[in-house]
Design a protein around this motif. Structure first.
Motif, PDB file in Angstrom:
ATOM      1  N   LYS A  78      -5.837 -10.846 -13.654  1.00  0.00           N
ATOM      2  CA  LYS A  78      -6.745 -10.766 -13.027  1.00  0.00           C
ATOM      3  C   LYS A  78      -7.913 -10.047 -13.953  1.00  0.00           C
ATOM      4  O   LYS A  78      -8.929 -10.076 -13.514  1.00  0.00           O
ATOM      5  CB  LYS A  78      -6.630  -9.883 -11.763  1.00  0.00           C
ATOM      6  CG  LYS A  78      -5.646 -10.435 -10.724  1.00  0.00           C
ATOM      7  CD  LYS A  78      -5.463  -9.240  -9.822  1.00  0.00           C
ATOM      8  CE  LYS A  78      -4.126  -9.573  -8.792  1.00  0.00           C
ATOM      9  NZ  LYS A  78      -3.953  -8.590  -7.699  1.00  0.00           N
ATOM     10  N   CYS A  79      -7.619  -9.872 -15.072  1.00  0.00           N
ATOM     11  CA  CYS A  79      -8.445  -9.213 -15.755  1.00  0.00           C
ATOM     12  C   CYS A  79      -9.254 -10.007 -16.817  1.00  0.00           C
ATOM     13  O   CYS A  79      -9.821  -9.344 -17.704  1.00  0.00           O
ATOM     14  CB  CYS A  79      -7.930  -8.025 -16.514  1.00  0.00           C
ATOM     15  SG  CYS A  79      -7.239  -6.691 -15.628  1.00  0.00           S
ATOM     16  N   SER A 111      -9.444   2.060 -12.964  1.00  0.00           N
ATOM     17  CA  SER A 111      -9.512   1.220 -12.082  1.00  0.00           C
ATOM     18  C   SER A 111      -9.128   1.628 -10.867  1.00  0.00           C
ATOM     19  O   SER A 111      -7.966   1.697 -10.510  1.00  0.00           O
ATOM     20  CB  SER A 111      -8.839  -0.135 -12.668  1.00  0.00           C
ATOM     21  OG  SER A 111      -8.803  -1.237 -11.492  1.00  0.00           O
ATOM     22  N   GLN A 112     -10.162   1.523  -9.884  1.00  0.00           N
ATOM     23  CA  GLN A 112      -9.720   1.649  -8.489  1.00  0.00           C
ATOM     24  C   GLN A 112      -8.764   0.530  -7.884  1.00  0.00           C
ATOM     25  O   GLN A 112      -7.730   0.586  -7.179  1.00  0.00           O
ATOM     26  CB  GLN A 112     -10.902   1.663  -7.753  1.00  0.00           C
ATOM     27  CG  GLN A 112     -11.673   2.975  -7.702  1.00  0.00           C
ATOM     28  CD  GLN A 112     -10.837   4.176  -7.256  1.00  0.00           C
ATOM     29  OE1 GLN A 112     -10.231   4.484  -6.193  1.00  0.00           O
ATOM     30  NE2 GLN A 112     -10.708   5.249  -7.948  1.00  0.00           N
ATOM     31  N   SER A 113      -9.133  -0.720  -8.420  1.00  0.00           N
ATOM     32  CA  SER A 113      -8.182  -1.830  -7.995  1.00  0.00           C
ATOM     33  C   SER A 113      -6.857  -1.784  -8.353  1.00  0.00           C
ATOM     34  O   SER A 113      -5.429  -1.929  -7.533  1.00  0.00           O
ATOM     35  CB  SER A 113      -9.030  -3.303  -8.681  1.00  0.00           C
ATOM     36  OG  SER A 113      -7.935  -4.255  -8.251  1.00  0.00           O
ATOM     37  N   LEU A 114      -6.660  -1.328  -9.677  1.00  0.00           N
ATOM     38  CA  LEU A 114      -5.198  -1.268 -10.110  1.00  0.00           C
ATOM     39  C   LEU A 114      -4.662   0.085  -9.520  1.00  0.00           C
ATOM     40  O   LEU A 114      -3.555   0.070  -9.089  1.00  0.00           O
ATOM     41  CB  LEU A 114      -5.244  -0.809 -11.571  1.00  0.00           C
ATOM     42  CG  LEU A 114      -3.756  -0.674 -12.313  1.00  0.00           C
ATOM     43  CD1 LEU A 114      -2.870  -1.710 -12.055  1.00  0.00           C
ATOM     44  CD2 LEU A 114      -4.068  -0.395 -13.848  1.00  0.00           C
ATOM     45  N   ARG A 115      -5.349   1.041  -9.041  1.00  0.00           N
ATOM     46  CA  ARG A 115      -4.762   2.101  -8.311  1.00  0.00           C
ATOM     47  C   ARG A 115      -4.231   1.672  -6.976  1.00  0.00           C
ATOM     48  O   ARG A 115      -3.278   2.131  -6.510  1.00  0.00           O
ATOM     49  CB  ARG A 115      -5.818   3.233  -8.373  1.00  0.00           C
ATOM     50  CG  ARG A 115      -5.493   4.650  -7.595  1.00  0.00           C
ATOM     51  CD  ARG A 115      -6.575   5.325  -7.654  1.00  0.00           C
ATOM     52  NE  ARG A 115      -6.046   6.632  -6.792  1.00  0.00           N
ATOM     53  CZ  ARG A 115      -6.747   7.803  -6.346  1.00  0.00           C
ATOM     54  NH1 ARG A 115      -7.897   8.014  -7.031  1.00  0.00           N
ATOM     55  NH2 ARG A 115      -6.391   8.632  -5.809  1.00  0.00           N
ATOM     56  N   PHE A 116      -5.249   1.013  -6.363  1.00  0.00           N
ATOM     57  CA  PHE A 116      -4.640   0.593  -5.191  1.00  0.00           C
ATOM     58  C   PHE A 116      -3.457  -0.347  -5.139  1.00  0.00           C
ATOM     59  O   PHE A 116      -2.588  -0.171  -4.317  1.00  0.00           O
ATOM     60  CB  PHE A 116      -5.778  -0.200  -4.248  1.00  0.00           C
ATOM     61  CG  PHE A 116      -6.962   0.590  -3.694  1.00  0.00           C
ATOM     62  CD1 PHE A 116      -6.795   2.139  -3.747  1.00  0.00           C
ATOM     63  CD2 PHE A 116      -8.290  -0.058  -3.834  1.00  0.00           C
ATOM     64  CE1 PHE A 116      -7.992   2.731  -3.329  1.00  0.00           C
ATOM     65  CE2 PHE A 116      -9.420   0.797  -3.591  1.00  0.00           C
ATOM     66  CZ  PHE A 116      -9.269   2.056  -3.478  1.00  0.00           C
ATOM     67  N   SER A 117      -3.292  -1.129  -6.156  1.00  0.00           N
ATOM     68  CA  SER A 117      -2.230  -2.089  -6.385  1.00  0.00           C
ATOM     69  C   SER A 117      -1.014  -1.191  -6.601  1.00  0.00           C
ATOM     70  O   SER A 117       0.156  -1.683  -6.260  1.00  0.00           O
ATOM     71  CB  SER A 117      -2.419  -2.797  -7.566  1.00  0.00           C
ATOM     72  OG  SER A 117      -3.330  -3.804  -7.270  1.00  0.00           O
ATOM     73  N   GLU A 149       0.194   0.181  -3.318  1.00  0.00           N
ATOM     74  CA  GLU A 149       0.987  -0.601  -2.626  1.00  0.00           C
ATOM     75  C   GLU A 149       2.108  -0.851  -3.009  1.00  0.00           C
ATOM     76  O   GLU A 149       3.224  -1.187  -2.361  1.00  0.00           O
ATOM     77  CB  GLU A 149       0.213  -1.882  -2.566  1.00  0.00           C
ATOM     78  CG  GLU A 149       0.727  -3.045  -1.836  1.00  0.00           C
ATOM     79  CD  GLU A 149       0.897  -2.801  -0.377  1.00  0.00           C
ATOM     80  OE1 GLU A 149       1.821  -3.325   0.344  1.00  0.00           O
ATOM     81  OE2 GLU A 149       0.109  -2.073   0.073  1.00  0.00           O
ATOM     82  N   HIS A 158      -1.321  -7.098 -12.163  1.00  0.00           N
ATOM     83  CA  HIS A 158      -2.768  -7.089 -12.299  1.00  0.00           C
ATOM     84  C   HIS A 158      -3.366  -7.579 -13.464  1.00  0.00           C
ATOM     85  O   HIS A 158      -4.557  -8.171 -13.448  1.00  0.00           O
ATOM     86  CB  HIS A 158      -3.324  -5.658 -12.428  1.00  0.00           C
ATOM     87  CG  HIS A 158      -4.734  -5.184 -12.042  1.00  0.00           C
ATOM     88  ND1 HIS A 158      -5.541  -5.318 -10.845  1.00  0.00           N
ATOM     89  CD2 HIS A 158      -5.604  -4.824 -12.974  1.00  0.00           C
ATOM     90  CE1 HIS A 158      -6.674  -5.161 -11.009  1.00  0.00           C
ATOM     91  NE2 HIS A 158      -6.815  -4.834 -12.385  1.00  0.00           N
TER      92      HIS A 158
END
Length: 369
Positions: free
Chosen positions: A273-274, A40-46, A49, A270
Protein backbone atom coordinates in the motif's frame (compact mmCIF):
# COMPACT_ATOMS: atom_id res chain seq x y z
CA UNK A 1 41.07 5.84 37.15
CA UNK A 2 40.82 2.23 35.94
CA UNK A 3 41.64 1.03 32.41
CA UNK A 4 37.99 1.20 31.34
CA UNK A 5 37.58 4.80 32.45
CA UNK A 6 40.85 5.62 30.68
CA UNK A 7 39.45 4.11 27.49
CA UNK A 8 36.39 6.37 27.79
CA UNK A 9 38.57 9.41 28.36
CA UNK A 10 40.68 8.56 25.31
CA UNK A 11 37.54 8.37 23.19
CA UNK A 12 36.43 11.74 24.51
CA UNK A 13 39.76 13.30 23.51
CA UNK A 14 39.46 11.84 20.00
CA UNK A 15 35.89 13.15 19.56
CA UNK A 16 34.69 9.53 19.43
CA UNK A 17 32.64 9.26 22.62
CA UNK A 18 29.21 7.79 21.92
CA UNK A 19 26.09 8.69 23.89
CA UNK A 20 22.42 7.71 23.87
CA UNK A 21 20.61 10.82 22.61
CA UNK A 22 16.89 11.38 22.91
CA UNK A 23 15.01 12.01 19.65
CA UNK A 24 15.76 15.65 18.78
CA UNK A 25 13.41 18.33 17.56
CA UNK A 26 13.99 19.60 14.06
CA UNK A 27 14.15 18.28 10.51
CA UNK A 28 14.88 14.57 10.15
CA UNK A 29 17.78 13.84 7.81
CA UNK A 30 19.26 11.15 10.07
CA UNK A 31 16.80 8.31 10.78
CA UNK A 32 16.29 5.12 8.77
CA UNK A 33 12.51 5.63 8.70
CA UNK A 34 12.65 6.13 4.92
CA UNK A 35 8.87 5.86 4.27
CA UNK A 36 7.66 7.25 7.58
CA UNK A 37 6.22 3.87 8.59
CA UNK A 38 7.56 4.13 12.14
CA UNK A 39 5.22 7.12 12.54
CA UNK A 40 2.37 5.73 10.42
CA UNK A 41 -1.02 5.70 12.12
CA UNK A 42 -2.31 3.42 9.39
CA UNK A 43 0.37 0.81 10.12
CA UNK A 44 -0.22 1.22 13.84
CA UNK A 45 -3.93 0.47 13.40
CA UNK A 46 -3.07 -2.53 11.23
CA UNK A 47 -0.76 -3.86 13.95
CA UNK A 48 -3.47 -3.39 16.58
CA UNK A 49 -5.93 -5.27 14.39
CA UNK A 50 -3.44 -8.07 13.76
CA UNK A 51 -2.81 -8.36 17.50
CA UNK A 52 -6.44 -9.37 17.90
CA UNK A 53 -5.67 -12.40 15.75
CA UNK A 54 -2.54 -13.33 17.66
CA UNK A 55 -2.52 -15.61 20.73
CA UNK A 56 -3.47 -13.75 23.91
CA UNK A 57 -0.19 -14.04 25.77
CA UNK A 58 2.25 -11.27 26.65
CA UNK A 59 5.62 -12.96 26.44
CA UNK A 60 7.13 -15.79 24.41
CA UNK A 61 8.00 -17.74 27.63
CA UNK A 62 11.18 -19.18 26.14
CA UNK A 63 13.26 -19.72 23.02
CA UNK A 64 11.72 -21.02 19.80
CA UNK A 65 13.30 -24.40 20.56
CA UNK A 66 11.69 -24.61 24.01
CA UNK A 67 8.30 -22.99 24.60
CA UNK A 68 8.45 -19.93 22.33
CA UNK A 69 7.25 -21.43 19.05
CA UNK A 70 3.63 -21.44 17.86
CA UNK A 71 1.40 -22.04 14.86
CA UNK A 72 1.04 -18.27 14.65
CA UNK A 73 4.80 -17.65 14.47
CA UNK A 74 5.14 -20.23 11.71
CA UNK A 75 2.20 -18.74 9.81
CA UNK A 76 3.93 -15.34 9.81
CA UNK A 77 7.10 -16.97 8.45
CA UNK A 78 5.07 -18.62 5.69
CA UNK A 79 3.65 -15.17 4.88
CA UNK A 80 7.19 -13.80 4.53
CA UNK A 81 8.18 -16.79 2.40
CA UNK A 82 5.33 -16.13 -0.06
CA UNK A 83 6.05 -12.40 -0.20
CA UNK A 84 9.70 -12.96 -1.08
CA UNK A 85 9.17 -15.91 -3.48
CA UNK A 86 11.35 -18.14 -1.31
CA UNK A 87 11.24 -21.59 0.24
CA UNK A 88 11.60 -20.58 3.87
CA UNK A 89 11.90 -17.66 6.27
CA UNK A 90 13.17 -17.63 9.85
CA UNK A 91 12.52 -14.64 12.10
CA UNK A 92 15.15 -13.23 14.48
CA UNK A 93 14.73 -10.56 17.12
CA UNK A 94 16.94 -8.09 15.20
CA UNK A 95 18.99 -7.71 12.05
CA UNK A 96 22.18 -7.87 14.09
CA UNK A 97 21.19 -11.19 15.65
CA UNK A 98 20.15 -12.56 12.25
CA UNK A 99 23.51 -11.72 10.68
CA UNK A 100 25.43 -12.88 13.74
CA UNK A 101 23.68 -16.24 13.93
CA UNK A 102 23.46 -16.95 10.21
CA UNK A 103 27.02 -16.05 9.23
CA UNK A 104 28.72 -17.60 12.26
CA UNK A 105 26.86 -20.88 11.72
CA UNK A 106 27.78 -21.03 8.03
CA UNK A 107 31.42 -20.04 8.63
CA UNK A 108 32.82 -23.55 9.09
CA UNK A 109 36.46 -24.55 8.76
CA UNK A 110 35.66 -25.88 5.28
CA UNK A 111 34.28 -22.49 4.18
CA UNK A 112 35.84 -19.28 2.84
CA UNK A 113 33.92 -16.02 3.26
CA UNK A 114 34.60 -13.43 0.56
CA UNK A 115 33.31 -10.09 1.87
CA UNK A 116 32.86 -6.72 0.25
CA UNK A 117 35.11 -4.39 2.25
CA UNK A 118 32.14 -2.18 3.20
CA UNK A 119 29.74 -4.78 4.61
CA UNK A 120 27.98 -3.98 7.88
CA UNK A 121 29.56 -4.58 11.28
CA UNK A 122 26.99 -7.28 12.09
CA UNK A 123 28.13 -9.35 9.10
CA UNK A 124 31.75 -8.81 10.10
CA UNK A 125 31.01 -9.91 13.67
CA UNK A 126 29.26 -13.04 12.41
CA UNK A 127 32.31 -13.84 10.29
CA UNK A 128 34.63 -13.31 13.26
CA UNK A 129 32.65 -15.73 15.43
CA UNK A 130 32.88 -18.48 12.83
CA UNK A 131 35.82 -20.66 11.88
CA UNK A 132 35.96 -19.85 8.17
CA UNK A 133 38.80 -18.17 6.35
CA UNK A 134 37.87 -14.54 5.65
CA UNK A 135 38.90 -12.56 2.57
CA UNK A 136 37.88 -9.02 1.61
CA UNK A 137 37.47 -7.73 -1.93
CA UNK A 138 37.46 -4.10 -3.07
CA UNK A 139 34.08 -2.44 -2.77
CA UNK A 140 31.82 -3.31 -5.73
CA UNK A 141 34.92 -4.36 -7.72
CA UNK A 142 33.83 -7.22 -9.99
CA UNK A 143 37.33 -7.98 -11.27
CA UNK A 144 38.80 -8.19 -7.77
CA UNK A 145 35.97 -10.48 -6.66
CA UNK A 146 36.45 -12.80 -9.65
CA UNK A 147 40.22 -12.90 -9.12
CA UNK A 148 39.83 -13.89 -5.48
CA UNK A 149 37.19 -16.54 -6.19
CA UNK A 150 39.44 -18.03 -8.86
CA UNK A 151 42.07 -18.86 -6.23
CA UNK A 152 39.77 -20.44 -3.64
CA UNK A 153 38.83 -24.09 -3.34
CA UNK A 154 36.06 -25.64 -1.26
CA UNK A 155 32.86 -23.98 -0.06
CA UNK A 156 32.76 -20.27 -0.98
CA UNK A 157 30.28 -17.67 0.29
CA UNK A 158 30.17 -14.07 -0.95
CA UNK A 159 28.74 -11.42 1.42
CA UNK A 160 27.34 -8.12 0.10
CA UNK A 161 24.70 -5.51 0.89
CA UNK A 162 22.14 -4.48 -1.72
CA UNK A 163 22.27 -0.82 -0.58
CA UNK A 164 25.40 0.12 1.35
CA UNK A 165 24.62 1.88 4.58
CA UNK A 166 27.53 4.33 4.67
CA UNK A 167 28.18 5.17 1.00
CA UNK A 168 24.58 4.77 -0.16
CA UNK A 169 25.54 3.11 -3.44
CA UNK A 170 23.95 0.00 -4.94
CA UNK A 171 25.56 -3.39 -5.26
CA UNK A 172 25.89 -4.60 -8.90
CA UNK A 173 23.82 -7.65 -7.99
CA UNK A 174 23.31 -9.14 -11.44
CA UNK A 175 27.01 -9.10 -12.24
CA UNK A 176 28.01 -10.44 -8.82
CA UNK A 177 25.41 -13.21 -9.07
CA UNK A 178 26.86 -14.22 -12.45
CA UNK A 179 30.40 -14.29 -11.03
CA UNK A 180 29.25 -16.38 -8.07
CA UNK A 181 27.50 -18.84 -10.38
CA UNK A 182 30.60 -19.15 -12.56
CA UNK A 183 32.82 -19.87 -9.55
CA UNK A 184 30.33 -22.08 -7.68
CA UNK A 185 30.01 -19.61 -4.79
CA UNK A 186 26.94 -18.97 -2.66
CA UNK A 187 25.72 -15.36 -2.55
CA UNK A 188 24.28 -13.75 0.60
CA UNK A 189 22.67 -10.32 0.29
CA UNK A 190 21.82 -8.07 3.25
CA UNK A 191 18.72 -6.13 2.20
CA UNK A 192 18.56 -3.96 5.34
CA UNK A 193 18.39 -0.63 3.49
CA UNK A 194 16.40 -1.91 0.49
CA UNK A 195 13.39 -3.63 2.07
CA UNK A 196 10.24 -1.44 1.76
CA UNK A 197 12.07 1.01 -0.52
CA UNK A 198 12.82 -1.04 -3.67
CA UNK A 199 10.48 -3.21 -5.72
CA UNK A 200 6.89 -2.68 -6.80
CA UNK A 201 5.68 -3.74 -3.36
CA UNK A 202 8.85 -2.95 -1.41
CA UNK A 203 10.26 -6.48 -1.72
CA UNK A 204 13.89 -5.33 -1.90
CA UNK A 205 16.51 -4.96 -4.59
CA UNK A 206 17.04 -8.69 -5.26
CA UNK A 207 13.39 -9.28 -6.12
CA UNK A 208 13.05 -6.04 -8.05
CA UNK A 209 15.81 -7.34 -10.35
CA UNK A 210 14.36 -10.86 -10.59
CA UNK A 211 17.35 -12.49 -8.90
CA UNK A 212 15.60 -14.59 -6.26
CA UNK A 213 16.79 -17.87 -7.76
CA UNK A 214 20.39 -16.66 -8.09
CA UNK A 215 20.80 -15.50 -4.50
CA UNK A 216 21.36 -18.11 -1.80
CA UNK A 217 20.14 -16.04 1.16
CA UNK A 218 18.58 -12.64 1.76
CA UNK A 219 18.55 -10.97 5.18
CA UNK A 220 15.43 -8.83 5.49
CA UNK A 221 15.73 -6.30 8.33
CA UNK A 222 12.54 -4.67 9.61
CA UNK A 223 13.93 -1.82 11.72
CA UNK A 224 14.63 0.59 8.87
CA UNK A 225 12.28 1.13 5.90
CA UNK A 226 9.56 -1.19 7.30
CA UNK A 227 9.34 0.94 10.45
CA UNK A 228 9.16 -1.85 13.06
CA UNK A 229 11.74 -4.25 14.53
CA UNK A 230 13.27 -7.66 13.90
CA UNK A 231 14.55 -9.50 10.84
CA UNK A 232 14.10 -12.64 8.78
CA UNK A 233 16.56 -14.87 6.96
CA UNK A 234 14.98 -15.87 3.64
CA UNK A 235 16.37 -18.81 1.71
CA UNK A 236 16.10 -22.52 0.89
CA UNK A 237 14.02 -24.88 3.02
CA UNK A 238 17.01 -26.79 4.40
CA UNK A 239 18.63 -23.57 5.64
CA UNK A 240 15.85 -23.03 8.17
CA UNK A 241 16.54 -26.48 9.65
CA UNK A 242 20.26 -25.70 9.61
CA UNK A 243 19.81 -22.49 11.59
CA UNK A 244 17.55 -24.17 14.12
CA UNK A 245 20.40 -26.58 14.76
CA UNK A 246 23.48 -24.35 14.48
CA UNK A 247 22.56 -20.64 14.84
CA UNK A 248 23.43 -19.79 18.44
CA UNK A 249 21.77 -16.36 18.42
CA UNK A 250 18.49 -18.12 17.57
CA UNK A 251 18.91 -21.18 19.77
CA UNK A 252 19.82 -19.27 22.93
CA UNK A 253 17.55 -16.21 22.53
CA UNK A 254 14.06 -15.90 23.93
CA UNK A 255 11.64 -15.89 21.01
CA UNK A 256 9.97 -12.67 19.87
CA UNK A 257 6.66 -11.91 21.58
CA UNK A 258 3.34 -12.46 19.83
CA UNK A 259 3.01 -8.70 19.48
CA UNK A 260 6.33 -8.75 17.63
CA UNK A 261 5.11 -11.43 15.21
CA UNK A 262 1.84 -9.52 14.75
CA UNK A 263 3.75 -6.33 13.91
CA UNK A 264 5.73 -8.19 11.26
CA UNK A 265 2.61 -9.70 9.72
CA UNK A 266 0.82 -6.34 9.64
CA UNK A 267 3.87 -4.67 8.12
CA UNK A 268 4.06 -7.16 5.27
CA UNK A 269 0.37 -6.66 4.53
CA UNK A 270 0.97 -2.90 4.57
CA UNK A 271 4.02 -2.69 2.27
CA UNK A 272 2.07 -3.05 -1.02
CA UNK A 273 0.00 0.00 0.00
CA UNK A 274 3.06 2.27 0.18
CA UNK A 275 3.52 2.95 -3.53
CA UNK A 276 2.85 6.68 -3.17
CA UNK A 277 5.41 6.93 -0.36
CA UNK A 278 8.01 5.14 -2.47
CA UNK A 279 7.30 7.47 -5.38
CA UNK A 280 7.64 10.53 -3.15
CA UNK A 281 10.93 9.23 -1.78
CA UNK A 282 12.25 8.76 -5.32
CA UNK A 283 11.22 12.33 -6.17
CA UNK A 284 13.01 13.65 -3.07
CA UNK A 285 16.15 11.68 -3.96
CA UNK A 286 16.14 13.12 -7.49
CA UNK A 287 15.74 16.66 -6.15
CA UNK A 288 18.52 16.16 -3.59
CA UNK A 289 20.91 14.74 -6.21
CA UNK A 290 20.20 17.71 -8.48
CA UNK A 291 21.07 20.10 -5.64
CA UNK A 292 24.12 18.02 -4.73
CA UNK A 293 25.45 18.05 -8.28
CA UNK A 294 25.23 21.85 -8.35
CA UNK A 295 27.00 22.30 -5.03
CA UNK A 296 30.59 22.15 -3.86
CA UNK A 297 31.93 19.63 -1.40
CA UNK A 298 33.21 16.08 -1.55
CA UNK A 299 30.01 14.12 -2.10
CA UNK A 300 29.93 10.37 -2.65
CA UNK A 301 28.14 9.25 -5.79
CA UNK A 302 24.74 7.83 -4.82
CA UNK A 303 21.24 7.72 -6.26
CA UNK A 304 19.64 6.22 -3.18
CA UNK A 305 18.08 7.56 0.00
CA UNK A 306 21.55 7.63 1.63
CA UNK A 307 23.73 10.61 0.67
CA UNK A 308 27.14 11.24 2.22
CA UNK A 309 29.28 14.38 2.36
CA UNK A 310 32.93 13.64 3.19
CA UNK A 311 34.32 15.92 5.92
CA UNK A 312 37.76 14.56 6.92
CA UNK A 313 38.51 14.58 10.65
CA UNK A 314 36.37 13.65 13.63
CA UNK A 315 36.51 17.16 15.07
CA UNK A 316 35.60 18.79 11.75
CA UNK A 317 32.66 16.51 10.97
CA UNK A 318 31.22 16.98 14.45
CA UNK A 319 31.50 20.77 14.08
CA UNK A 320 29.50 20.64 10.83
CA UNK A 321 26.84 18.49 12.48
CA UNK A 322 26.55 21.07 15.26
CA UNK A 323 26.20 23.84 12.66
CA UNK A 324 23.36 21.95 10.98
CA UNK A 325 21.74 21.30 14.34
CA UNK A 326 21.69 25.01 15.17
CA UNK A 327 19.77 25.53 11.92
CA UNK A 328 17.20 22.92 12.96
CA UNK A 329 18.60 20.10 10.79
CA UNK A 330 19.38 16.73 12.31
CA UNK A 331 22.06 14.78 10.42
CA UNK A 332 24.60 12.47 11.98
CA UNK A 333 28.39 12.73 11.82
CA UNK A 334 29.94 9.35 10.98
CA UNK A 335 33.39 9.18 12.49
CA UNK A 336 36.43 6.95 12.54
CA UNK A 337 36.44 3.99 13.35
CA UNK A 338 32.93 3.50 11.89
CA UNK A 339 34.52 4.67 8.63
CA UNK A 340 38.16 4.80 7.56
CA UNK A 341 40.29 7.74 8.69
CA UNK A 342 39.95 10.58 6.20
CA UNK A 343 36.50 9.48 5.06
CA UNK A 344 34.55 10.87 8.01
CA UNK A 345 31.22 12.18 6.78
CA UNK A 346 27.81 13.60 7.38
CA UNK A 347 25.30 10.98 6.27
CA UNK A 348 22.01 12.42 5.09
CA UNK A 349 19.08 9.99 5.10
CA UNK A 350 16.18 11.04 2.89
CA UNK A 351 12.54 10.25 3.56
CA UNK A 352 9.20 10.39 1.80
CA UNK A 353 8.12 13.06 4.30
CA UNK A 354 11.03 15.45 3.67
CA UNK A 355 10.07 18.53 1.67
CA UNK A 356 11.90 20.41 -1.06
CA UNK A 357 11.99 23.41 1.27
CA UNK A 358 13.83 21.33 3.87
CA UNK A 359 16.34 20.18 1.27
CA UNK A 360 16.83 23.79 0.13
CA UNK A 361 17.46 24.84 3.73
CA UNK A 362 20.02 22.05 4.16
CA UNK A 363 22.06 23.14 1.16
CA UNK A 364 21.75 26.77 2.23
CA UNK A 365 23.36 25.93 5.55
CA UNK A 366 26.09 23.84 3.89
CA UNK A 367 27.07 26.74 1.63
CA UNK A 368 26.90 29.44 4.28
CA UNK A 369 30.14 30.67 5.91
Amino acid sequence: MNIYQKALEERRKQHLLRTLPLPPDGIDFYSNDYLGLAKSQSLRFSIEEECRNAPKINGATGSRLLSGNSDYAESVEREITRFHHAESALIYVSGYMANLGLISSLATRETTLICDELIHASLIDGARLGHAQKIRFKHNDLEDLADRLEKIEGQKIVLVESVYSMDGDLCPLKEIAEICSKHDALLIVDEAHALAVYGENGEGLVQSQGLEDQVFVRIMTFGKGPGIHGAAVVGPEWLKDYQVNFSRSLIFSTAPSYHHFASISAMYKHLPKCGADRDQLKENIQYFVQKRNNSSGQWLESNTQIQSLIVPGNKEVVELAVKLKKAGINALPIRKPSVAEGSERIRFCLHSYNTKEEIDLLFGVLTSP
